[in-house]
Design a protein around this motif. Structure first.
Motif, PDB file in Angstrom:
ATOM      1  N   ASN A 179     -50.877 -92.475-103.726  1.00  0.00           N
ATOM      2  CA  ASN A 179     -49.556 -93.116-103.692  1.00  0.00           C
ATOM      3  C   ASN A 179     -48.535 -92.444-104.624  1.00  0.00           C
ATOM      4  OD1 ASN A 179     -47.924 -95.064-102.450  1.00  0.00           O
ATOM      5  ND2 ASN A 179     -48.115 -96.462-104.207  1.00  0.00           N
ATOM      6  N   THR A 180     -48.687 -91.156-104.824  1.00  0.00           N
ATOM      7  CA  THR A 180     -47.728 -90.385-105.606  1.00  0.00           C
ATOM      8  C   THR A 180     -46.643 -89.855-104.672  1.00  0.00           C
ATOM      9  OG1 THR A 180     -49.416 -89.738-107.194  1.00  0.00           O
ATOM     10  CG2 THR A 180     -47.397 -88.413-107.144  1.00  0.00           C
ATOM     11  N   LYS A 181     -45.385 -90.193-105.003  1.00  0.00           N
ATOM     12  CA  LYS A 181     -44.269 -89.744-104.186  1.00  0.00           C
ATOM     13  C   LYS A 181     -43.685 -88.462-104.760  1.00  0.00           C
ATOM     14  CE  LYS A 181     -42.979 -94.415-102.716  1.00  0.00           C
ATOM     15  NZ  LYS A 181     -41.893 -95.433-102.640  1.00  0.00           N
ATOM     16  N   GLY A 182     -43.214 -87.606-103.880  1.00  0.00           N
ATOM     17  CA  GLY A 182     -42.633 -86.353-104.338  1.00  0.00           C
ATOM     18  C   GLY A 182     -41.552 -85.840-103.405  1.00  0.00           C
ATOM     19  N   LYS A 183     -40.726 -84.952-103.949  1.00  0.00           N
ATOM     20  CA  LYS A 183     -39.657 -84.309-103.188  1.00  0.00           C
ATOM     21  C   LYS A 183     -39.658 -82.819-103.488  1.00  0.00           C
ATOM     22  CE  LYS A 183     -36.410 -88.216-103.025  1.00  0.00           C
ATOM     23  NZ  LYS A 183     -35.014 -88.658-103.317  1.00  0.00           N
ATOM     24  N   ASP A 184     -39.169 -82.070-102.533  1.00  0.00           N
ATOM     25  CA  ASP A 184     -39.052 -80.629-102.734  1.00  0.00           C
ATOM     26  C   ASP A 184     -37.910 -80.111-101.865  1.00  0.00           C
ATOM     27  OD1 ASP A 184     -39.504 -78.131-103.695  1.00  0.00           O
ATOM     28  OD2 ASP A 184     -41.314 -77.738-102.502  1.00  0.00           O
ATOM     29  N   GLU A 185     -37.336 -78.990-102.255  1.00  0.00           N
ATOM     30  CA  GLU A 185     -36.261 -78.349-101.495  1.00  0.00           C
ATOM     31  C   GLU A 185     -36.539 -76.860-101.380  1.00  0.00           C
ATOM     32  OE1 GLU A 185     -32.441 -79.083-103.148  1.00  0.00           O
ATOM     33  OE2 GLU A 185     -32.353 -81.174-102.476  1.00  0.00           O
ATOM     34  N   ILE A 186     -36.321 -76.348-100.182  1.00  0.00           N
ATOM     35  CA  ILE A 186     -36.423 -74.909 -99.953  1.00  0.00           C
ATOM     36  C   ILE A 186     -35.090 -74.452 -99.363  1.00  0.00           C
ATOM     37  CG2 ILE A 186     -37.636 -73.055 -98.763  1.00  0.00           C
ATOM     38  CD1 ILE A 186     -40.065 -74.939 -98.568  1.00  0.00           C
ATOM     39  N   LYS A 187     -34.406 -73.591-100.092  1.00  0.00           N
ATOM     40  CA  LYS A 187     -33.087 -73.133 -99.643  1.00  0.00           C
ATOM     41  C   LYS A 187     -33.102 -71.639 -99.393  1.00  0.00           C
ATOM     42  CE  LYS A 187     -28.154 -73.599-100.640  1.00  0.00           C
ATOM     43  NZ  LYS A 187     -27.123 -74.154-101.570  1.00  0.00           N
ATOM     44  N   THR A 188     -32.599 -71.257 -98.237  1.00  0.00           N
ATOM     45  CA  THR A 188     -32.493 -69.841 -97.870  1.00  0.00           C
ATOM     46  C   THR A 188     -31.031 -69.517 -97.607  1.00  0.00           C
ATOM     47  OG1 THR A 188     -34.665 -69.969 -96.813  1.00  0.00           O
ATOM     48  CG2 THR A 188     -33.296 -68.036 -96.323  1.00  0.00           C
ATOM     49  N   LYS A 189     -30.475 -68.571 -98.350  1.00  0.00           N
ATOM     50  CA  LYS A 189     -29.072 -68.202 -98.188  1.00  0.00           C
ATOM     51  C   LYS A 189     -28.932 -67.043 -97.207  1.00  0.00           C
ATOM     52  CE  LYS A 189     -27.588 -69.781-102.747  1.00  0.00           C
ATOM     53  NZ  LYS A 189     -26.894 -69.409-104.015  1.00  0.00           N
ATOM     54  N   SER A 190     -27.688 -66.742 -96.852  1.00  0.00           N
ATOM     55  CA  SER A 190     -27.416 -65.626 -95.938  1.00  0.00           C
ATOM     56  C   SER A 190     -27.782 -64.306 -96.604  1.00  0.00           C
ATOM     57  CB  SER A 190     -25.937 -65.625 -95.553  1.00  0.00           C
ATOM     58  OG  SER A 190     -25.136 -65.470 -96.712  1.00  0.00           O
ATOM     59  N   GLY A 191     -27.996 -63.301 -95.784  1.00  0.00           N
ATOM     60  CA  GLY A 191     -28.311 -61.976 -96.312  1.00  0.00           C
ATOM     61  C   GLY A 191     -29.781 -61.620 -96.219  1.00  0.00           C
ATOM     62  N   THR A 192     -30.613 -62.526 -95.694  1.00  0.00           N
ATOM     63  CA  THR A 192     -32.036 -62.235 -95.521  1.00  0.00           C
ATOM     64  C   THR A 192     -32.318 -61.926 -94.053  1.00  0.00           C
ATOM     65  OG1 THR A 192     -32.626 -64.540 -95.103  1.00  0.00           O
ATOM     66  CG2 THR A 192     -32.565 -63.813 -97.410  1.00  0.00           C
ATOM     67  N   ALA A 193     -33.454 -61.274 -93.819  1.00  0.00           N
ATOM     68  CA  ALA A 193     -33.822 -60.906 -92.449  1.00  0.00           C
ATOM     69  C   ALA A 193     -34.310 -62.105 -91.649  1.00  0.00           C
ATOM     70  CB  ALA A 193     -34.900 -59.826 -92.478  1.00  0.00           C
ATOM     71  N   GLN A 194     -34.576 -63.217 -92.344  1.00  0.00           N
ATOM     72  CA  GLN A 194     -35.103 -64.395 -91.663  1.00  0.00           C
ATOM     73  C   GLN A 194     -34.094 -65.008 -90.703  1.00  0.00           C
ATOM     74  OE1 GLN A 194     -36.673 -67.348 -94.338  1.00  0.00           O
ATOM     75  NE2 GLN A 194     -36.905 -68.892 -92.736  1.00  0.00           N
ATOM     76  N   HIS A 195     -32.791 -64.887 -91.029  1.00  0.00           N
ATOM     77  CA  HIS A 195     -31.741 -65.489 -90.212  1.00  0.00           C
ATOM     78  C   HIS A 195     -30.771 -64.429 -89.710  1.00  0.00           C
ATOM     79  CE1 HIS A 195     -33.177 -68.873 -92.671  1.00  0.00           C
ATOM     80  NE2 HIS A 195     -32.832 -69.636 -91.640  1.00  0.00           N
ATOM     81  N   ALA A 196     -30.205 -64.703 -88.550  1.00  0.00           N
ATOM     82  CA  ALA A 196     -29.135 -63.845 -88.039  1.00  0.00           C
ATOM     83  C   ALA A 196     -27.860 -64.141 -88.819  1.00  0.00           C
ATOM     84  CB  ALA A 196     -28.921 -64.101 -86.555  1.00  0.00           C
ATOM     85  N   SER A 197     -27.075 -63.114 -89.087  1.00  0.00           N
ATOM     86  CA  SER A 197     -25.833 -63.307 -89.841  1.00  0.00           C
ATOM     87  C   SER A 197     -24.755 -63.953 -88.988  1.00  0.00           C
ATOM     88  CB  SER A 197     -25.324 -61.971 -90.390  1.00  0.00           C
ATOM     89  OG  SER A 197     -26.267 -61.415 -91.277  1.00  0.00           O
ATOM     90  N   PHE A 198     -24.697 -63.553 -87.708  1.00  0.00           N
ATOM     91  CA  PHE A 198     -23.683 -64.074 -86.793  1.00  0.00           C
ATOM     92  C   PHE A 198     -24.353 -64.612 -85.543  1.00  0.00           C
ATOM     93  CE2 PHE A 198     -21.611 -60.761 -89.258  1.00  0.00           C
ATOM     94  CZ  PHE A 198     -20.449 -61.386 -89.681  1.00  0.00           C
ATOM     95  N   MET A 199     -23.786 -65.662 -85.015  1.00  0.00           N
ATOM     96  CA  MET A 199     -24.235 -66.215 -83.741  1.00  0.00           C
ATOM     97  C   MET A 199     -23.044 -66.900 -83.084  1.00  0.00           C
ATOM     98  SD  MET A 199     -26.575 -68.910 -85.718  1.00  0.00           S
ATOM     99  CE  MET A 199     -26.791 -67.580 -86.910  1.00  0.00           C
ATOM    100  N   SER A 200     -23.240 -67.466 -81.912  1.00  0.00           N
ATOM    101  CA  SER A 200     -22.125 -68.111 -81.212  1.00  0.00           C
ATOM    102  C   SER A 200     -22.640 -69.256 -80.361  1.00  0.00           C
ATOM    103  CB  SER A 200     -21.370 -67.106 -80.344  1.00  0.00           C
ATOM    104  OG  SER A 200     -22.229 -66.548 -79.365  1.00  0.00           O
ATOM    105  N   SER A 201     -21.733 -70.196 -80.092  1.00  0.00           N
ATOM    106  CA  SER A 201     -22.050 -71.349 -79.249  1.00  0.00           C
ATOM    107  C   SER A 201     -20.942 -71.550 -78.228  1.00  0.00           C
ATOM    108  CB  SER A 201     -22.194 -72.616 -80.095  1.00  0.00           C
ATOM    109  OG  SER A 201     -23.272 -72.532 -80.979  1.00  0.00           O
TER     110      SER A 201
END
Length: 261
Positions: free
Chosen positions: A185-207
């Motif tokens: 019953n231990t509660k916890g929180k965590d955050e993972i933040k990824t900013k622009s400039g990495t290969a994981q995400h495309a820099s530009f996209m469109s909708s």
């Protein structure tokens, strides 16, 4: 007799002087009246020009808020980079607010073009509940956007709009907020933040955007509008070598104000 002869020229001079003064005075009064009339006419003309300003001017500034229920399509990225979806196949939709400002310009009586600058969010969430444990997360993607939309309009004080357009997106960051409860019953929180400039995400996209709604003029220059929207992301959120092809879609509404320039 001599006194009368002396007084006659003197009286004549006074009479002429008085008459001349009255003529000059009346001319000066006329000049003053004309000047005042010109000033008053100028004020009236300017006021009339302002009063004659049309409600449907060529250009409008808009201030927009958008609420959307966002969801995604997620598929493995081919045989070389792709992986099985695993628990990500159980992700569900999430709700987000976004904001934008911009300009609408009338091309004709029934056509407008809109160009804006905005801050947009979309994402998804996941939740698992066990007998004595739980695990959940919400993933939020943030973008700078520039929506470009063409509208067909009909009406004046109550105006109906239907539009479609394209929205280029500049990726800013991804935030994954995690909440969990362990067996003791231990509660916890965590955050993972990824900013622009990495290969994981495309820099530009469109909708692609599709909107239909109504705009109401509630004063001479201000109006309010309500427009439901459907949005389809055309390119993947992730980079070319990522494990998945991720495309965010959304259904929601736009609520905003316009001001006639």
């Amino acid at each position: 007799m001599q006194k009368r002869l002396f007084l006659f020229p003197f009286l004549t001079f006074l009479t002429l002087s008085s008459a001349f003064g009255q003529i000059v005075g009346s001319e000066e009064e006329k000049k003053v009246d004309k000047t005042e009339e010109k000033k008053e006419d100028g004020i009236v003309d300017r006021a009339n020009r302002q009063d004659l300003r049309e409600i449907d001017s060529v250009t409008q500034v808009y201030f927009n808020t958008n609420w959307s229920n966002t969801f995604r399509t997620l598929t493995p990225n081919g045989e070389l980079f792709g992986k099985e979806l695993g628990k990500r196949s159980d992700e569900t939709s999430a709700n987000f607010w976004s904001y934008s400002v911009g300009i609408r310009n009338a091309l004709s009586d029934h056509f407008q073009i809109e160009v804006g600058l905005g801050f947009m969010r979309n994402g998804e969430k996941y939740s698992f509940e066990g007998t004595d444990t739980s695990y959940s997360y919400t993933t939020t993607y943030r973008y700078i956007t520039m929506p470009i939309v063409a509208y067909y309009t009909y009406g004046k004080d109550i105006k109906f709009l239907a539009g479609a357009g394209i929205m280029p997106q500049l990726f800013m960051s991804e935030l994954k907020e995690i909440n969990f409860v362990t067996t003791n019953n231990t509660k916890g929180k965590d955050e993972i933040k990824t900013k622009s400039g990495t290969a994981q995400h495309a820099s530009f996209m469109s909708s692609a955007l599709f909107r239909v709604g109504v705009q109401l003029n509630y004063s001479r220059y201000w109006s309010i509008y309500f427009m439901p929207e459907y949005r389809i992301q055309l390119t993947s959120t992730y980079g070319k070598n990522s494990a998945y092809i991720h495309k965010a879609n959304a259904i929601g509404f736009n609520l905003g104000l316009t001001y006639q320039l």
